[in-house]
Design a protein around this motif. Structure first.
Motif, PDB file in Angstrom:
ATOM      1  N   UNK A 144      18.270  14.540  18.167  1.00 22.07           N
ATOM      2  CA  UNK A 144      18.025  14.939  16.772  1.00 22.07           C
ATOM      3  C   UNK A 144      18.474  13.874  15.772  1.00 22.07           C
ATOM      4  N   UNK A 145      19.558  13.167  16.095  1.00 24.32           N
ATOM      5  CA  UNK A 145      20.051  12.111  15.213  1.00 24.32           C
ATOM      6  C   UNK A 145      19.041  10.969  15.133  1.00 24.32           C
ATOM      7  N   UNK A 146      18.505  10.577  16.279  1.00 17.56           N
ATOM      8  CA  UNK A 146      17.549   9.476  16.296  1.00 17.56           C
ATOM      9  C   UNK A 146      16.219   9.866  15.644  1.00 17.56           C
ATOM     10  N   UNK A 147      15.805  11.110  15.838  1.00 19.52           N
ATOM     11  CA  UNK A 147      14.574  11.573  15.187  1.00 19.52           C
ATOM     12  C   UNK A 147      14.746  11.559  13.672  1.00 19.52           C
ATOM     13  N   UNK A 148      15.894  12.059  13.192  1.00 16.84           N
ATOM     14  CA  UNK A 148      16.172  12.062  11.757  1.00 16.84           C
ATOM     15  C   UNK A 148      16.234  10.638  11.218  1.00 16.84           C
ATOM     16  N   UNK A 149      16.869   9.754  11.972  1.00 21.44           N
ATOM     17  CA  UNK A 149      16.964   8.344  11.557  1.00 21.44           C
ATOM     18  C   UNK A 149      15.577   7.716  11.474  1.00 21.44           C
ATOM     19  N   UNK A 150      14.711   8.014  12.447  1.00 21.56           N
ATOM     20  CA  UNK A 150      13.342   7.499  12.424  1.00 21.56           C
ATOM     21  C   UNK A 150      12.590   7.999  11.201  1.00 21.56           C
ATOM     22  N   UNK A 151      12.814   9.252  10.836  1.00 21.87           N
ATOM     23  CA  UNK A 151      12.164   9.827   9.656  1.00 21.87           C
ATOM     24  C   UNK A 151      12.621   9.129   8.386  1.00 21.87           C
TER      25      UNK A 151
END
Length: 272
Positions: A144-151
């Motif tokens: 979830x952290x990496x997905x949010x960072x990608x966003x």
């Protein structure tokens, strides 16, 4: 920042409606429907796997198709979010001329639409992990952290690109070219460990090796892709040293990108 979040919350129903509209229009009358969303990463994975058969790429004993698909998940999400986000304002010209609401909703909606496709890609990756008998560990909670960072990275580029595209339509044509080049500057086809070996261990660039590596990690996708691979496939903690340069750069540029977008939106209705 609180005002931005409040505005988005107040217009949450509009965001949901635009997201639904984008998904329906995109896959309406398509025989394969939303499966087209995963066709691109699957085909790229097959092509890269074929190339790997001719060019030796060290994978640390991990299945190459698996680590490549894990790299393509954030990359394709990032690429598609930006491509849609940059065109999001101009493609909604009629709506912009009729009524006012925060224009940042358009790039945000374009990105949220891609979350649906992202979820399907994760489902395919889960199936591949079962096939290769790779069991996720506690490090998978980094996802979830990496997905949010990608966003956040995608929005940083989309805000600036969407505003510029209103005034200079060449931006929409240049973005795909730039993203294609950026893919080769990201550990998609090859793992980050190969770059670290060449620059940090073998010092292929001599005394400039560490500087080139730092420059390389300024690309936020480097830390994101490597983090995906490590947390899901490698069952290890993400390399924070590879994350920091891109993270600092992103959060330094994001306020400027958003400020530029909000300043430019005052004339969207007149120019578009």
């Amino acid at each position: 920042m609180l005002r931005i979040i409040k505005n988005l919350y107040d217009y949450r129903e509009l965001i949901a409606a635009l997201t639904y509209k984008n998904i329906v229009i995109r896959y309406k009358q398509a025989y394969l429907g939303i499966l087209w969303a995963v066709l691109k990463p699957v085909m790229l994975m097959l092509v890269f796997t074929l190339v790997k058969g001719f060019v030796g790429i060290e994978t640390g004993g991990l299945p190459y198709p698996l680590i490549t698909f894990a790299a393509l998940i954030p990359w394709v999400f990032f690429q598609e979010s930006i491509s849609e986000g940059v065109n999001s304002v101009t493609s909604n010209a009629a709506l912009i001329k009729k009524i006012y609401f925060p224009r940042e909703i358009f790039p945000l909606t374009a990105m949220v639409t891609k979350v649906v496709e992202l979820a399907i890609s994760f489902a395919i990756l889960a199936g591949m992990m079962i096939y290769y008998k790779i069991i996720p560990t506690v490090y998978a909670f980094w996802m979830p952290v990496f997905v949010l960072y990608t966003m956040v990275v995608a929005l940083t580029i989309s805000f600036f690109g969407a505003a510029m595209n209103v005034y200079y339509r060449d931006i929409a044509q240049a973005i795909p070219i730039g993203l294609s080049l950026l893919m080769y500057g990201s550990p998609v086809i090859y793992p980050l460990s190969l770059v670290q070996k060449k620059l940090l261990t073998e010092r292929a660039a001599g005394e400039w090796s560490e500087h080139f590596y730092t420059l390389y990690t300024l690309n936020p996708l480097v830390g994101i892709i490597d983090g995906f691979q490590r947390a899901l496939i490698g069952a290890t903690q993400p390399d924070l040293q590879a994350l920091y340069p891109g993270l600092i750069l992103t959060f330094s540029i994001l306020p400027l990108s958003y400020w530029f977008f909000k300043r430019a939106e005052n004339w969207f209705a007149d120019v578009i």
